[in-house]
Motif scaffolding. Sequence first.
Motif, PDB file in Angstrom:
ATOM      1  N   ALA A  58       8.590 -17.681 -12.675  1.00 49.92           N
ATOM      2  CA  ALA A  58       9.285 -18.870 -12.466  1.00 49.92           C
ATOM      3  C   ALA A  58       9.398 -19.442 -11.041  1.00 49.92           C
ATOM      4  N   ILE A  59       9.979 -17.946 -10.324  1.00 52.92           N
ATOM      5  CA  ILE A  59      10.283 -18.589  -8.911  1.00 52.92           C
ATOM      6  C   ILE A  59       8.651 -18.551  -7.870  1.00 52.92           C
ATOM      7  N   LEU A  60       7.939 -17.732  -8.316  1.00 54.17           N
ATOM      8  CA  LEU A  60       6.413 -18.526  -7.418  1.00 54.17           C
ATOM      9  C   LEU A  60       6.382 -19.118  -8.017  1.00 54.17           C
ATOM     10  N   GLU A  61       6.388 -20.293  -8.794  1.00 56.39           N
ATOM     11  CA  GLU A  61       5.650 -21.238  -9.032  1.00 56.39           C
ATOM     12  C   GLU A  61       6.306 -22.424  -9.149  1.00 56.39           C
ATOM     13  N   ALA A  62       8.464 -22.435  -8.572  1.00 58.38           N
ATOM     14  CA  ALA A  62       8.969 -23.502  -8.442  1.00 58.38           C
ATOM     15  C   ALA A  62       8.475 -22.970  -6.207  1.00 58.38           C
ATOM     16  N   ILE A  63       8.177 -22.349  -5.946  1.00 53.88           N
ATOM     17  CA  ILE A  63       8.460 -22.296  -4.218  1.00 53.88           C
ATOM     18  C   ILE A  63       6.931 -22.710  -3.774  1.00 53.88           C
ATOM     19  N   LEU A  64       5.867 -22.687  -5.206  1.00 57.09           N
ATOM     20  CA  LEU A  64       3.930 -23.082  -4.473  1.00 57.09           C
ATOM     21  C   LEU A  64       4.507 -24.414  -4.806  1.00 57.09           C
ATOM     22  N   LEU A  65       5.081 -24.747  -5.832  1.00 58.46           N
ATOM     23  CA  LEU A  65       5.427 -26.556  -5.902  1.00 58.46           C
ATOM     24  C   LEU A  65       5.999 -26.911  -5.002  1.00 58.46           C
ATOM     25  N   ARG A  66       7.188 -26.280  -4.467  1.00 59.31           N
ATOM     26  CA  ARG A  66       7.789 -27.208  -3.616  1.00 59.31           C
ATOM     27  C   ARG A  66       6.882 -27.103  -2.430  1.00 59.31           C
ATOM     28  N   ALA A  67       5.821 -26.538  -2.027  1.00 59.99           N
ATOM     29  CA  ALA A  67       4.776 -26.612  -1.324  1.00 59.99           C
ATOM     30  C   ALA A  67       3.466 -27.528  -0.841  1.00 59.99           C
ATOM     31  N   GLY A  68       3.623 -28.258  -1.991  1.00 60.23           N
ATOM     32  CA  GLY A  68       2.960 -28.932  -2.597  1.00 60.23           C
ATOM     33  C   GLY A  68       1.372 -28.565  -3.438  1.00 60.23           C
ATOM     34  N   TYR A  69       1.625 -27.409  -3.960  1.00 62.30           N
ATOM     35  CA  TYR A  69       0.272 -27.025  -4.618  1.00 62.30           C
ATOM     36  C   TYR A  69       0.180 -27.306  -5.869  1.00 62.30           C
ATOM     37  N   HIS A  70      -1.263 -27.271  -6.442  1.00 61.31           N
ATOM     38  CA  HIS A  70      -1.008 -27.745  -7.618  1.00 61.31           C
ATOM     39  C   HIS A  70      -1.090 -26.475  -8.510  1.00 61.31           C
ATOM     40  N   VAL A  71      -0.533 -26.040  -9.510  1.00 63.60           N
ATOM     41  CA  VAL A  71      -0.111 -24.906  -9.989  1.00 63.60           C
ATOM     42  C   VAL A  71       0.106 -24.605 -11.485  1.00 63.60           C
ATOM     43  N   GLY A  72      -1.008 -24.307 -11.918  1.00 65.20           N
ATOM     44  CA  GLY A  72      -0.643 -23.857 -13.344  1.00 65.20           C
ATOM     45  C   GLY A  72      -0.121 -22.311 -13.786  1.00 65.20           C
ATOM     46  N   CYS A  73       0.700 -22.454 -14.468  1.00 65.20           N
ATOM     47  CA  CYS A  73       1.425 -21.051 -14.831  1.00 65.20           C
ATOM     48  C   CYS A  73       1.497 -20.646 -16.629  1.00 65.20           C
ATOM     49  N   HIS A  74       1.453 -19.485 -17.067  1.00 61.43           N
ATOM     50  CA  HIS A  74       0.872 -18.958 -17.687  1.00 61.43           C
ATOM     51  C   HIS A  74       1.505 -18.048 -17.902  1.00 61.43           C
ATOM     52  N   THR A  75       3.185 -18.406 -19.168  1.00 67.65           N
ATOM     53  CA  THR A  75       4.309 -17.279 -19.774  1.00 67.65           C
ATOM     54  C   THR A  75       4.532 -17.329 -21.072  1.00 67.65           C
ATOM     55  N   SER A  76       4.874 -15.830 -21.653  1.00 65.08           N
ATOM     56  CA  SER A  76       5.070 -16.310 -23.195  1.00 65.08           C
ATOM     57  C   SER A  76       6.231 -15.275 -22.669  1.00 65.08           C
TER      58      SER A  76
END
Length: 441
Positions: A58-76
């Motif tokens: 979640a931390i990686l996803e949040a930072i990369l999204l703020r940096a303007g990247y298109h991000v896929g995140c699969h969790t379970s």
Amino acid sequence: MTVFATLQDWLAHLETAHPVGIDMGLARIGRVKAALGLQFDCPVITVGGTNGKGSTCAILEAILLRAGYHVGCHTSPHLLEFNERARVDGRNATDDELLPHFEAIEAARLSLPEPVSLTYFEFTTLAIMRLFASRQLDAVILEVGLGGRLDAVNIIDADCAVITSVDLDHQHYLGDTREQIGREKAGIFRPGKPAIVGDPLPPSSVVEHAEAIGADLWLFNRDFHYEGHAGSERQQWSYRGRTLKRAALAYPALRGANQLLNTAAALAALEALREHLPVSAQDIRLGLANVELPGRFQVLPGKPAIVLDVAHNPHAAAVLAQNLGNMGYFPYTYAVFGAMADKDIAGVLARLKGEVDHWCVTELPTSRAASAVDIEQTLVALGVSRGDPDAPSDASIRQFANPQLAYQDALSRACENDRIVVFGSFYTVAGVLAYRKMQHH
């Protein structure tokens, strides 16, 4: 070929299609991956570990999204709906977005000279990976389901692998020492690629495996670390890596004592990948300020205080106990607890019995769950008083058929200055979240 009209039908089918719940080995899924020609044209980060995986993703996803990247995140696993497992640009994929990829996995599986069967996790992980691969993403984050070496996620050669913590959980599959479990988790490392270890005291098996294959090993306190700046109101902290320092960072919006460890590991991964995915100090600040993850020491607003936490092994329970201790004074604490039978339930309860006065123990909607009777016996063996059902006492244990009923009972007894802690299995937290959602509609 069977094609189902809805995502729910697919998932119901997959729950029964492959009889073995967890069938270790990557041969079957590897054949289907090859038939699909599945590959990513962007950096992939895999995240393994006993606890802290979901938070780190979640931390990686949040930072990369703020940096303007298109991000896929699969969790379970998921708490309320399957779609939580497949996030694209910060939102859950819809059923319609997922369905064609389920069909494609089934077609690829059946196209093989000798069709293979896939477990629920293997099939759904492939479908989500195929969705991500179809989307021209800048980064993909994949949470390892179980272990590492033989986990479905490990069919992808990640550009960076993170191990958050190594502790005892799933001994039945992974071995019953930290050394054995560490070796399984280190299976996600790749030669020449960054291997980030956030556990402050990793088993030697992790370090030895990384060195044996020539991974670029980043160890906490050797290659990266954090410093808290206590004393200042609304504390700040700083990260220091091999070549980067990030100063004056605010604490992540995720609460709890271990979140700086998870964040430091995430920042080390981003430092290791900075040539491909540069992020600024401001991206990190905004990402940390906005990161959200249901069920990880989640404190709901209002009174009585309600805490949700999916802690289900002794290591996570110890962290939860520490976090509860840091919350301040509450006259009484009520616990809603249910767990899987294969967990070290006594180890979990031993670490939390000092924080809880009244126990509402519950059955869960799965055959793998421990019975409420067994949980109560474990508590009594640990010296917890059953209490007097007729006279209000300072301690009690009650049994319930499901998490909703246990939660309703806790709510009915708790005063506004008390607190209710819902913890254990994902099913426990999910049951209470689903009930609350119903109440609010």
